[in-house]
Design a protein around this motif. Structure first.
Motif, mmCIF file in Angstrom:
data_model
loop_
_atom_site.group_PDB
_atom_site.id
_atom_site.type_symbol
_atom_site.label_atom_id
_atom_site.label_comp_id
_atom_site.label_asym_id
_atom_site.label_seq_id
_atom_site.Cartn_x
_atom_site.Cartn_y
_atom_site.Cartn_z
ATOM 1 N N UNK B 150 0.785 -1.224 -0.115
ATOM 2 C CA UNK B 150 0.106 0.152 -0.012
ATOM 3 C C UNK B 150 0.943 1.233 0.071
ATOM 4 N N UNK B 151 2.147 1.082 0.506
ATOM 5 C CA UNK B 151 2.756 2.357 0.508
ATOM 6 C C UNK B 151 3.951 2.228 -0.617
ATOM 7 N N UNK B 152 3.646 1.438 -1.567
ATOM 8 C CA UNK B 152 4.605 1.310 -2.748
ATOM 9 C C UNK B 152 6.154 0.878 -2.156
ATOM 10 N N UNK B 153 6.371 0.116 -1.416
ATOM 11 C CA UNK B 153 7.746 -0.198 -0.705
ATOM 12 C C UNK B 153 7.944 -1.222 -1.851
ATOM 13 N N UNK B 154 9.212 -1.094 -2.404
ATOM 14 C CA UNK B 154 9.710 -2.210 -3.135
ATOM 15 C C UNK B 154 11.069 -2.792 -2.756
ATOM 16 N N UNK B 155 11.437 -2.436 -1.614
ATOM 17 C CA UNK B 155 12.927 -2.626 -1.066
ATOM 18 C C UNK B 155 12.922 -1.730 0.091
#
Lengths: 168, 194
Positions: B150-155
């Motif tokens: 939901x927070x667009x975390x990708x790493x």
């Protein structure tokens, strides 16, 4: 015994299909969902392995996203809603086909621009070449006299004109 | 004729400049679509407590949401900077512990039962914080990484600066370096805190 053979065959096949269905359950549970999942994720870029699609990537995040999209498909969301969901979170970056915006205008219009430039370039080149050909093909006065003499049936002047060799 | 070659040279030089500029960019830094948008809502269990935490709890405060996990080497690099920031006491830092168990490639999470997972995640996270210092006002457990999505975390690590109105104002992708803290984060925090 012969009469039983089809039955045993059926049973054997059934057992086989049961076994394989058991192994591949997460994928084969709903082939239609998987088909749509594949279609959607093939258009989306994985953020971790940036040159892979979410469909192809083995990254953890790609796995999670596939799982999430699978859930959304089963919840009856349409493709646009699912893609919007991802764009909202990761930006246009996830799209392999970026939308037409002011910032992507050159990206989309570029090929057409280069095509038009190419057409103009080609025209420019052809016009110039044409001019060169007509210029170089114009007969010099000496050539003209020679040609007229030949046409009139007179013998050609003793020495051929040096300015016109076949190569030039 | 000479003129033509100059143009080719100019075009080539422009291309070199363009491609050279491209080399200075970091392809891992994907501009976040969240800047200027409200921080997504969530409600997650707090690390080591029964209570849950939601971003609305910090409405009216400038705060930092830091995505971390004990399996993440860059978080280890970043950690002293966060501890330093916490000592300055300019804003609360909330830790989003991201996939503590499932994110660890060394563990086969499919063999771990759900109720065991939370237990294990809590143990691992608490051990890490005791070892390296705890800069967090509180940490929440995002076991399956849904809030991360939901927070667009990708790493991990990633850090979001959220203002008094609950709007994300800045996102740091990768570890907060001491320079980034001094030159970007602290001035922005001071400005938002006014």
């Amino acid at each position: 015994m012969n009469a039983l053979r089809p039955l045993t065959l059926c049973l054997a096949l059934f057992a086989c299909s049961l076994a394989s269905a058991d192994e591949a359950r997460p994928l084969a549970a709903d082939p239609l969902t998987e088909q749509r999942l594949l279609a959607i994720t093939s258009e989306l870029r994985c953020l971790v392995c940036q040159n892979e699609t979410i469909a192809a990537s083995n990254a953890d995040l790609a796995n999670d996203l596939r799982e999430q999209i699978r859930g959304m498909i089963q919840a009856g969301k349409n493709d646009d809603e699912i893609i919007d969901f991802l764009v909202m979170r990761y930006g246009d970056y996830v799209l392999y086909r970026p939308p037409v915006k002011t910032i992507t205008l050159f990206l989309w219009g570029g090929p057409l621009l280069f095509f038009i430039m190419g057409i103009f370039g080609l025209r420019h080149y052809l016009v110039r070449r044409n001019r060169q050909i007509t210029a170089s093909d114009a007969l010099s006065d000496a050539d003209k006299r020679l040609a007229e003499a030949l046409l009139a049936g007179d013998d050609a002047p003793t020495a051929p004109h040096p300015s016109k060799t076949p190569q030039s | 004729m000479n003129n033509k070659y100059i143009w080719i040279l100019v075009a080539f030089a422009l291309l070199v400049v363009l491609l050279g500029y491209g080399l200075t960019l970091n392809p891992r830094e994907i501009p976040s679509p969240f800047i200027g948008k409200a921080a997504p809502e969530f409600s997650l269990p707090q690390l080591g407590k029964e209570a849950t935490f939601a971003p609305a709890d910090l409405q009216g405060k400038v705060w930092l949401l830091n995505v971390w996990a004990s399996w993440c080497p860059s978080c280890r690099v970043e950690h002293p900077v966060l501890v330093d920031l916490a000592k300055r006491d300019v804003l609360p830092i909330v830790g989003l512990n991201y996939k503590e168990v499932r994110g660890d490639g060394a563990l086969d999470s499919s063999k771990i039962a759900p109720e065991e997972e939370k237990q294990l995640a809590t143990e691992r996270a608490q051990k890490w914080l005791t070892q390296h210092g705890d800069p967090y006002a509180l940490s929440v457990l995002d076991l399956d990484g849904r809030v991360g999505i939901d927070y667009g975390v990708y790493g991990a690590p990633e850090t979001f600066l959220i203002d008094k109105a609950g709007v994300i104002r800045f996102k740091q992708i990768g570890p907060i370096t001491p320079e980034a803290l001094e030159t970007t984060l602290l001035p922005l925090i001071a400005e938002l805190n006014q």
